[in-house]
Design a protein around this motif. Structure first.
Motif, PDB file in Angstrom:
ATOM      1  N   ASP A   1      -3.088 -11.156  -6.115  1.00 57.14           N
ATOM      2  CA  ASP A   1      -1.948 -12.041  -5.861  1.00 57.14           C
ATOM      3  C   ASP A   1      -2.494 -13.453  -5.697  1.00 57.14           C
ATOM      4  O   ASP A   1      -3.016 -13.818  -4.644  1.00 57.14           O
ATOM      5  CB  ASP A   1      -1.204 -11.595  -4.601  1.00 57.14           C
ATOM      6  N   TYR A   2      -2.361 -14.260  -6.757  1.00 54.78           N
ATOM      7  CA  TYR A   2      -2.946 -15.596  -6.748  1.00 54.78           C
ATOM      8  C   TYR A   2      -2.193 -16.540  -5.816  1.00 54.78           C
ATOM      9  O   TYR A   2      -2.764 -17.497  -5.298  1.00 54.78           O
ATOM     10  CB  TYR A   2      -2.972 -16.174  -8.161  1.00 54.78           C
ATOM     11  N   THR A   3      -0.901 -16.296  -5.633  1.00 53.27           N
ATOM     12  CA  THR A   3      -0.114 -17.166  -4.769  1.00 53.27           C
ATOM     13  C   THR A   3      -0.458 -16.943  -3.302  1.00 53.27           C
ATOM     14  O   THR A   3      -0.716 -17.887  -2.554  1.00 53.27           O
ATOM     15  CB  THR A   3       1.388 -16.926  -4.992  1.00 53.27           C
ATOM     16  N   ALA A   4      -0.468 -15.680  -2.892  1.00 55.37           N
ATOM     17  CA  ALA A   4      -0.809 -15.355  -1.505  1.00 55.37           C
ATOM     18  C   ALA A   4      -2.305 -15.324  -1.271  1.00 55.37           C
ATOM     19  O   ALA A   4      -2.752 -15.259  -0.124  1.00 55.37           O
ATOM     20  CB  ALA A   4      -0.210 -13.999  -1.129  1.00 55.37           C
ATOM     21  N   ARG A   5      -3.078 -15.376  -2.392  1.00 52.80           N
ATOM     22  CA  ARG A   5      -4.539 -15.326  -2.323  1.00 52.80           C
ATOM     23  C   ARG A   5      -5.004 -14.048  -1.617  1.00 52.80           C
ATOM     24  O   ARG A   5      -5.796 -14.083  -0.673  1.00 52.80           O
ATOM     25  CB  ARG A   5      -5.116 -16.573  -1.651  1.00 52.80           C
ATOM     26  N   GLU A   6      -4.453 -12.932  -2.118  1.00 52.68           N
ATOM     27  CA  GLU A   6      -4.795 -11.630  -1.557  1.00 52.68           C
ATOM     28  C   GLU A   6      -5.110 -10.642  -2.670  1.00 52.68           C
ATOM     29  O   GLU A   6      -4.623 -10.772  -3.795  1.00 52.68           O
ATOM     30  CB  GLU A   6      -3.641 -11.100  -0.691  1.00 52.68           C
ATOM     31  N   LEU A   7      -5.916  -9.630  -2.322  1.00 45.66           N
ATOM     32  CA  LEU A   7      -6.353  -8.612  -3.271  1.00 45.66           C
ATOM     33  C   LEU A   7      -5.931  -7.244  -2.745  1.00 45.66           C
ATOM     34  O   LEU A   7      -6.119  -6.949  -1.557  1.00 45.66           O
ATOM     35  CB  LEU A   7      -7.881  -8.673  -3.427  1.00 45.66           C
ATOM     36  N   TYR A   8      -5.347  -6.432  -3.631  1.00 42.52           N
ATOM     37  CA  TYR A   8      -4.886  -5.102  -3.236  1.00 42.52           C
ATOM     38  C   TYR A   8      -5.464  -4.053  -4.183  1.00 42.52           C
ATOM     39  O   TYR A   8      -5.563  -4.278  -5.402  1.00 42.52           O
ATOM     40  CB  TYR A   8      -3.359  -5.015  -3.286  1.00 42.52           C
ATOM     41  N   TYR A   9      -5.809  -2.908  -3.617  1.00 43.43           N
ATOM     42  CA  TYR A   9      -6.219  -1.768  -4.431  1.00 43.43           C
ATOM     43  C   TYR A   9      -5.409  -0.566  -3.976  1.00 43.43           C
ATOM     44  O   TYR A   9      -5.472  -0.162  -2.809  1.00 43.43           O
ATOM     45  CB  TYR A   9      -7.716  -1.493  -4.290  1.00 43.43           C
ATOM     46  N   ARG A  10      -4.632  -0.017  -4.913  1.00 43.21           N
ATOM     47  CA  ARG A  10      -3.719   1.085  -4.601  1.00 43.21           C
ATOM     48  C   ARG A  10      -2.866   0.757  -3.383  1.00 43.21           C
ATOM     49  O   ARG A  10      -2.737   1.545  -2.440  1.00 43.21           O
ATOM     50  CB  ARG A  10      -4.504   2.390  -4.413  1.00 43.21           C
ATOM     51  N   ASP A  11      -2.307  -0.453  -3.433  1.00 43.67           N
ATOM     52  CA  ASP A  11      -1.364  -0.950  -2.414  1.00 43.67           C
ATOM     53  C   ASP A  11      -2.001  -1.177  -1.047  1.00 43.67           C
ATOM     54  O   ASP A  11      -1.295  -1.421  -0.064  1.00 43.67           O
ATOM     55  CB  ASP A  11      -0.169   0.000  -2.272  1.00 43.67           C
ATOM     56  N   GLU A  12      -3.313  -1.131  -0.953  1.00 42.37           N
ATOM     57  CA  GLU A  12      -3.999  -1.426   0.304  1.00 42.37           C
ATOM     58  C   GLU A  12      -4.744  -2.745   0.161  1.00 42.37           C
ATOM     59  O   GLU A  12      -5.498  -2.950  -0.794  1.00 42.37           O
ATOM     60  CB  GLU A  12      -4.979  -0.303   0.663  1.00 42.37           C
ATOM     61  N   ARG A  13      -4.531  -3.649   1.110  1.00 40.94           N
ATOM     62  CA  ARG A  13      -5.140  -4.977   1.008  1.00 40.94           C
ATOM     63  C   ARG A  13      -6.626  -4.928   1.317  1.00 40.94           C
ATOM     64  O   ARG A  13      -7.052  -4.333   2.312  1.00 40.94           O
ATOM     65  CB  ARG A  13      -4.455  -5.958   1.964  1.00 40.94           C
ATOM     66  N   ILE A  14      -7.411  -5.555   0.454  1.00 44.42           N
ATOM     67  CA  ILE A  14      -8.847  -5.693   0.676  1.00 44.42           C
ATOM     68  C   ILE A  14      -9.084  -7.057   1.318  1.00 44.42           C
ATOM     69  O   ILE A  14      -8.820  -8.088   0.700  1.00 44.42           O
ATOM     70  CB  ILE A  14      -9.642  -5.593  -0.638  1.00 44.42           C
ATOM     71  N   PRO A  15      -9.549  -7.107   2.560  1.00 42.79           N
ATOM     72  CA  PRO A  15      -9.733  -8.404   3.229  1.00 42.79           C
ATOM     73  C   PRO A  15     -10.864  -9.206   2.583  1.00 42.79           C
ATOM     74  O   PRO A  15     -11.949  -8.681   2.328  1.00 42.79           O
ATOM     75  CB  PRO A  15     -10.074  -8.020   4.672  1.00 42.79           C
TER      76      PRO A  15
END
Length: 224
Positions: A136-150
């Motif tokens: 997610d480039y807008t929120a600047r977040e990364l998810y794998y199988r709907d779980e956020r990777i910090p």
């Protein structure tokens, strides 16, 4: 219609470029010097073509003056370029260089490539890759199988840079310049540690490694 600002003190070149870009569907603004450019840039162009060698205030100085207020790509037009000039241009906030004399069709393709990249950044908030990885480039977040990777800020910035150019190999120095800025001296150990941390987090969440090492060169994100 994309709006571009062309800043150059050569009247013949201004007319040639104006005719070319208007024929190809652009709205064109022109300026012969920095004073005119400062007035025109208030209209928020989508891209600026900026000659380096101008009287009074040169293109590098003008770029540095407007960069904090203009987010669009700035492409320098120049008759010559040395490594020191490139560094100065990137430090001033430029995005690309085109050498004079140039093919007008190559220039057109380069301009369109920059505008496409800007549209991708502005219109896509997330990109889903294989194996359920979402960036997610807008929120600047990364998810794998709907779980956020910090991720730390610099870690996400590295993923953002590589993933937006899949298949392109980035030298370590180039990544360092993009993420840490040209004022910092490149440190390969710092870069390697950030890459190691990202890979460790991928592994922790069961996601396969997405940052490939190109030995002796740098890193890349695999092509889709």
């Amino acid at each position: 219609m994309p709006k571009i600002l062309i800043v150059d003190d050569e009247a013949d070149l201004l007319k040639l470029l104006t005719d070319y870009f208007e024929i190809n569907g652009y709205t064109v603004m022109t300026a012969k010097n920095s004073r005119e450019a400062l007035r025109k840039v208030e209209q928020q162009p989508d891209l600026v073509l900026l000659d380096i060698n101008m009287p009074e205030q040169n293109g590098l100085q003008l770029c540095e003056q407007i960069r904090d207020f203009v987010s669009c790509p700035i492409v320098f037009l120049t008759a010559r370029i040395e490594d020191a000039d490139k560094i100065a241009g990137f430090q001033a906030g430029g995005d690309d260089y085109i050498l004079k004399p140039f093919s007008i069709h190559e220039l057109g393709a380069r301009v369109e490539a920059h505008l496409r990249r800007e549209r991708r950044i502005q219109t896509k908030s997330s990109v889903r890759f294989n194996d359920d990885l979402v960036i997610d480039y807008t929120a600047r977040e990364l998810y794998y199988r709907d779980e956020r990777i910090p991720l730390a800020k610099k870690e996400f910035a590295i993923i953002e840079l590589l993933s937006m150019h899949p298949g392109m190999v980035f030298e370590k120095e180039r990544i360092y310049e993009k993420i840490w800025g040209l004022d910092n001296e490149g440190d390969s150990s710092v870069m390697a540690e950030h890459i190691r941390r990202i890979r460790s987090k991928f592994k922790e969440f069961g996601c396969s490694n997405r940052i490939e090492t190109v030995w002796g060169v740098g890193y890349k994100w695999p092509s889709l």
